[in-house]
Write a protein that holds these residues in place. Structure first.
Motif, mmCIF file in Angstrom:
data_model
loop_
_atom_site.group_PDB
_atom_site.id
_atom_site.type_symbol
_atom_site.label_atom_id
_atom_site.label_comp_id
_atom_site.label_asym_id
_atom_site.label_seq_id
_atom_site.Cartn_x
_atom_site.Cartn_y
_atom_site.Cartn_z
ATOM 1 N N ASN A 9 0.851 -1.181 0.000
ATOM 2 C CA ASN A 9 0.000 0.000 0.000
ATOM 3 C C ASN A 9 0.889 1.234 0.000
ATOM 4 N N CYS A 10 0.397 2.298 -0.599
ATOM 5 C CA CYS A 10 1.128 3.562 -0.588
ATOM 6 C C CYS A 10 0.136 4.700 -0.390
ATOM 7 N N SER A 11 0.637 5.815 0.088
ATOM 8 C CA SER A 11 -0.237 6.957 0.343
ATOM 9 C C SER A 11 -0.242 7.958 -0.809
ATOM 10 N N ASP A 12 0.833 8.014 -1.590
ATOM 11 C CA ASP A 12 0.954 8.969 -2.691
ATOM 12 C C ASP A 12 1.574 8.232 -3.878
ATOM 13 N N LEU A 13 0.755 7.889 -4.865
ATOM 14 C CA LEU A 13 1.222 7.077 -5.981
ATOM 15 C C LEU A 13 2.367 7.751 -6.739
ATOM 16 N N GLN A 14 2.280 9.052 -6.981
ATOM 17 C CA GLN A 14 3.327 9.713 -7.758
ATOM 18 C C GLN A 14 4.668 9.683 -7.041
ATOM 19 N N LYS A 15 4.673 9.968 -5.739
ATOM 20 C CA LYS A 15 5.927 9.903 -4.979
ATOM 21 C C LYS A 15 6.489 8.486 -4.986
ATOM 22 N N SER A 16 5.612 7.490 -4.827
ATOM 23 C CA SER A 16 6.062 6.100 -4.839
ATOM 24 C C SER A 16 6.583 5.711 -6.217
ATOM 25 N N LEU A 17 5.914 6.149 -7.280
ATOM 26 C CA LEU A 17 6.395 5.867 -8.634
ATOM 27 C C LEU A 17 7.775 6.482 -8.866
ATOM 28 N N ASP A 18 7.965 7.721 -8.426
ATOM 29 C CA ASP A 18 9.275 8.367 -8.578
ATOM 30 C C ASP A 18 10.351 7.549 -7.862
ATOM 31 N N PHE A 19 10.063 7.120 -6.633
ATOM 32 C CA PHE A 19 11.017 6.334 -5.862
ATOM 33 C C PHE A 19 11.309 5.009 -6.558
ATOM 34 N N TYR A 20 10.282 4.249 -6.906
ATOM 35 C CA TYR A 20 10.492 2.908 -7.451
ATOM 36 C C TYR A 20 11.056 2.921 -8.862
ATOM 37 N N ARG A 21 10.793 3.951 -9.654
ATOM 38 C CA ARG A 21 11.464 4.083 -10.953
ATOM 39 C C ARG A 21 12.968 4.185 -10.719
ATOM 40 N N ALA A 22 13.354 5.017 -9.746
ATOM 41 C CA ALA A 22 14.777 5.185 -9.441
ATOM 42 C C ALA A 22 15.346 3.921 -8.800
ATOM 43 N N PHE A 23 14.599 3.321 -7.881
ATOM 44 C CA PHE A 23 15.095 2.147 -7.155
ATOM 45 C C PHE A 23 15.278 0.949 -8.085
ATOM 46 N N PHE A 24 14.276 0.634 -8.886
ATOM 47 C CA PHE A 24 14.369 -0.508 -9.794
ATOM 48 C C PHE A 24 15.141 -0.178 -11.071
ATOM 49 N N GLY A 25 15.274 1.115 -11.392
ATOM 50 C CA GLY A 25 15.914 1.494 -12.655
ATOM 51 C C GLY A 25 15.081 1.062 -13.841
ATOM 52 N N ALA A 26 13.752 1.082 -13.660
ATOM 53 C CA ALA A 26 12.839 0.605 -14.710
ATOM 54 C C ALA A 26 11.541 1.395 -14.656
ATOM 55 N N LEU A 85 9.368 -7.032 -13.390
ATOM 56 C CA LEU A 85 10.820 -7.065 -13.571
ATOM 57 C C LEU A 85 11.289 -8.466 -13.938
ATOM 58 N N ASP A 86 12.300 -8.522 -14.797
ATOM 59 C CA ASP A 86 12.895 -9.804 -15.165
ATOM 60 C C ASP A 86 14.115 -10.134 -14.315
ATOM 61 N N ASN A 87 14.850 -9.111 -13.912
ATOM 62 C CA ASN A 87 16.044 -9.350 -13.118
ATOM 63 C C ASN A 87 16.133 -8.331 -12.000
ATOM 64 N N PRO A 88 15.674 -8.654 -10.795
ATOM 65 C CA PRO A 88 15.183 -9.956 -10.346
ATOM 66 C C PRO A 88 13.771 -10.209 -10.868
ATOM 67 N N SER A 89 13.394 -11.455 -10.885
ATOM 68 C CA SER A 89 12.078 -11.847 -11.364
ATOM 69 C C SER A 89 11.035 -11.477 -10.310
ATOM 70 N N LEU A 90 10.393 -10.322 -10.509
ATOM 71 C CA LEU A 90 9.498 -9.769 -9.493
ATOM 72 C C LEU A 90 8.321 -9.053 -10.141
ATOM 73 N N HIS A 91 7.140 -9.337 -9.657
ATOM 74 C CA HIS A 91 5.918 -8.613 -10.019
ATOM 75 C C HIS A 91 5.608 -7.763 -8.783
ATOM 76 N N PHE A 92 5.801 -6.466 -8.901
ATOM 77 C CA PHE A 92 5.687 -5.551 -7.765
ATOM 78 C C PHE A 92 4.589 -4.545 -8.039
ATOM 79 N N SER A 93 3.623 -4.438 -7.127
ATOM 80 C CA SER A 93 2.542 -3.479 -7.365
ATOM 81 C C SER A 93 2.366 -2.532 -6.188
ATOM 82 N N LEU A 94 1.907 -1.337 -6.532
ATOM 83 C CA LEU A 94 1.590 -0.282 -5.573
ATOM 84 C C LEU A 94 0.088 -0.067 -5.592
ATOM 85 N N ASN A 95 -0.517 -0.023 -4.414
ATOM 86 C CA ASN A 95 -1.958 0.181 -4.288
ATOM 87 C C ASN A 95 -2.205 1.371 -3.379
#
Length: 158
Positions: A10-27, A41-51
């Motif tokens: 779960n997240c409280s602010d989708l845009q802030k979380s998207l900015d963070f996870y784009r940088a964190f995953f590099g994707a 993600l393929d490497n690592p093999s992860l399906h990660f979602s924000l709600n």
């Protein structure tokens, strides 16, 4: 057969979380809606979602992380995260969870801790700290409560 691990947070602010996870995953995310985003993600093999959902900040989740093959990969990932503007906490040569590890930590906008770690060797000790203080082991260091601002001024007499 398992294709990839799925983690939904779960997240409280989708845009802030998207900015963070784009940088964190590099994707980039594979799907973005008003209250939802998904990274596949393929490497690592992860399906990660924000709600986007209301939640208590103190839940049962301790932290999330990725294990890498060596200290050089920890340092390279740490440098990439720093270059992306994410505040990093370094913990090199630490004893945690009965292992000696090199690791870096980052926090997402809602306070979820992520570690990138390499296990150098096993240890007979759970942590390098006081054996009675379990909070020191396998728990992320505290995130800064607020950004630190430094202001430079002149001390010249006018």
């Amino acid at each position: 057969m398992i294709k990839r691990m799925h983690v939904a947070i779960n997240c409280s602010d989708l845009q802030k979380s998207l900015d963070f996870y784009r940088a964190f995953f590099g994707a980039e995310p594979s799907k973005v809606k008003d209250n939802y985003a998904k990274f596949e993600l393929d490497n690592p093999s992860l399906h990660f979602s924000l709600n986007v959902r209301p939640f208590e900040k103190k839940g049962v989740l301790n932290h999330l992380g990725f294990q890498v093959d060596n200290t050089e990969e920890v340092l390279a990932m740490g440098e990439r995260l720093r270059q992306s503007g994410l505040l990093l906490i370094d913990e090199m040569n630490t004893t945690c969870c009965y292992a000696v590890q090199d690791k870096v930590w980052v926090y997402d906008p809602d306070g979820n801790a992520w570690e990138i770690f390499y296990t150098k060797e096993d240890s007979e000790f759970e942590s390098a700290g006081d054996l009675q203080d379990m909070s020191l082991c396998c728990a992320p260091p505290s995130a800064p409560s607020a950004p630190v601002t430094i202001e430079f001024t002149s001390f010249k007499k006018k």
